[in-house]
Design a protein around this motif. Structure first.
Motif, short mmCIF file in Angstrom:
data_model
loop_
_atom_site.label_atom_id
_atom_site.label_comp_id
_atom_site.label_asym_id
_atom_site.label_seq_id
_atom_site.Cartn_x
_atom_site.Cartn_y
_atom_site.Cartn_z
N LEU A 205 9.11 -22.66 -50.18
CA LEU A 205 10.06 -22.54 -49.08
C LEU A 205 11.33 -23.23 -49.53
CD1 LEU A 205 11.02 -21.97 -46.20
CD2 LEU A 205 9.91 -24.10 -45.48
N ASP A 206 12.39 -22.45 -49.70
CA ASP A 206 13.66 -22.98 -50.19
C ASP A 206 14.76 -22.51 -49.23
OD1 ASP A 206 15.66 -24.11 -51.65
OD2 ASP A 206 15.55 -22.74 -53.34
N GLY A 244 1.79 -16.20 -48.96
CA GLY A 244 0.72 -15.24 -49.17
C GLY A 244 1.14 -14.19 -50.19
N GLU A 245 1.07 -12.93 -49.79
CA GLU A 245 1.47 -11.83 -50.66
C GLU A 245 2.88 -11.34 -50.35
OE1 GLU A 245 -1.63 -8.81 -51.36
OE2 GLU A 245 -2.88 -9.97 -50.00
N VAL A 246 3.63 -12.11 -49.59
CA VAL A 246 4.97 -11.71 -49.16
C VAL A 246 6.02 -12.59 -49.81
CG1 VAL A 246 6.52 -11.48 -47.18
CG2 VAL A 246 4.12 -10.81 -46.96
N GLY A 247 7.10 -11.96 -50.26
CA GLY A 247 8.26 -12.69 -50.77
C GLY A 247 9.49 -12.28 -49.97
N ILE A 248 10.22 -13.26 -49.42
CA ILE A 248 11.38 -12.98 -48.57
C ILE A 248 12.60 -13.72 -49.11
CG2 ILE A 248 12.36 -13.17 -46.25
CD1 ILE A 248 9.53 -13.12 -45.13
N GLY A 272 6.47 -6.89 -50.25
CA GLY A 272 5.15 -6.92 -49.62
C GLY A 272 5.23 -6.84 -48.12
N HIS A 273 6.24 -6.12 -47.59
CA HIS A 273 6.43 -6.07 -46.15
C HIS A 273 5.25 -5.40 -45.44
CE1 HIS A 273 8.00 -2.26 -47.73
NE2 HIS A 273 7.62 -1.73 -46.58
N ASP A 274 4.53 -4.52 -46.12
CA ASP A 274 3.37 -3.89 -45.51
C ASP A 274 2.28 -4.92 -45.19
OD1 ASP A 274 3.23 -4.24 -48.29
OD2 ASP A 274 1.59 -2.79 -48.48
#
Length: 281
Positions: A205-206, A244-248, A272-274
């Motif tokens: 988290l940045d 998790g499996e999501v990168g934002i 990984g929005h799905d």
């Protein structure tokens, strides 16, 4: 003869330096004790012992069993720990390092209910810098292996947590705030126990922001309604989240409406929005 003069000069310098150190140490003790004894409505600060050392090049304050109690109409908040220390080098009088390593206990009494927060860490160092006029300019906190419990239940733990704040010299109403957390694991008290363990870990988290419109009086800066009414915003310069499996990755601007709801606009790229949609439903 010159040899004896040199020895005399060295002794005189050492005696002067020693006298100066003990004078400054005495002034620091007097200032700290006066601040603690100051009658601030709703504040109560005490401690078991206070020691000044660090001779000859530092001033170090060690406080045993400090405790702070904040009282108000809605209840009380009590913070306590076993020891804190603050250190300042003679040649850096406006820079203070504070050692907050250890266990911190927070008790909140409100509306007839009592809750306990317990924070522990392996190492916690805060850096404080002020300007020539004594105004706060930079503040940072670096925590290694932070762990948080709420009412004796594990809430979160991680590898490292860093917080930084910097005041703009041209506008004291704007503050740059940054937060970074590495390998943060969230407990079942926050996220449902039915979730896959993968969703409990935030690998990164940045967050880098600028908070605008803070009150001129920093004593009221914590009153969110005043900040909102003054046109305050949070300008998100960069948000990176690996959960998790999501990168934002995101940026944009946020504020609060009259009902204290979050409003604003963000532009984001989501990998990984799905998976995120599956989590939401």
């Amino acid at each position: 003869m010159r040899y004896f003069l040199l020895i005399g000069a060295v002794i005189a310098i050492m005696a002067t330096w020693t006298g100066a150190w003990f004078y400054v140490a005495g002034q620091v003790r007097t200032a700290v004790e006066a601040y603690i004894k100051e009658d601030i409505p709703g504040w109560n600060i005490n401690y078991r012992t206070l020691q000044i050392d660090g001779f000859p090049f530092r001033i170090k304050i060690d406080v045993q069993m400090p405790r702070l109690v904040l009282s108000g109409e809605r209840g009380t908040v009590r913070w306590e720990t076993n020891q804190i220390s603050a250190m300042r080098q003679f040649w850096q009088p406006r820079h203070v390092l504070v050692d907050l390593t250890g266990q911190h206990r927070i008790t909140i009494n409100r509306a007839g209910q009592t809750h306990h927060f317990l924070h522990d860490n392996d190492l916690a160092i805060s850096s404080i810098e002020i300007d020539e006029e004594g105004r706060l300019r930079h503040l940072s906190l670096d925590i290694t292996s932070p762990e948080l419990k709420f009412d004796s239940k594990a809430t979160a733990h991680g590898k490292r947590l860093q917080i930084r704040a910097g005041w703009n010299p041209d506008s004291v109403r704007n503050v740059d705030l940054a937060l970074r957390g590495d390998q943060i694991t969230i407990g079942e008290t926050i996220l449902s126990g039915s979730l896959n363990a993968l969703w409990r870990e935030i690998r990164l988290l940045d967050l880098n922001t600028t908070v605008t419109g803070l009150p001129d009086d920093m004593a009221t800066a914590m009153l969110v309604s005043q900040w909102r009414d003054g046109g305050g915003t949070v300008e998100v310069r960069q948000l990176r989240l690996q959960w998790g499996e999501v990168g934002i990755t995101a940026k944009g601007s946020l504020a609060l409406d009259e009902r204290m709801r979050l409003i604003g606009a963000l532009t984001a790229q989501i990998k990984g929005h799905d998976k995120l949609i599956d989590l939401a439903v």
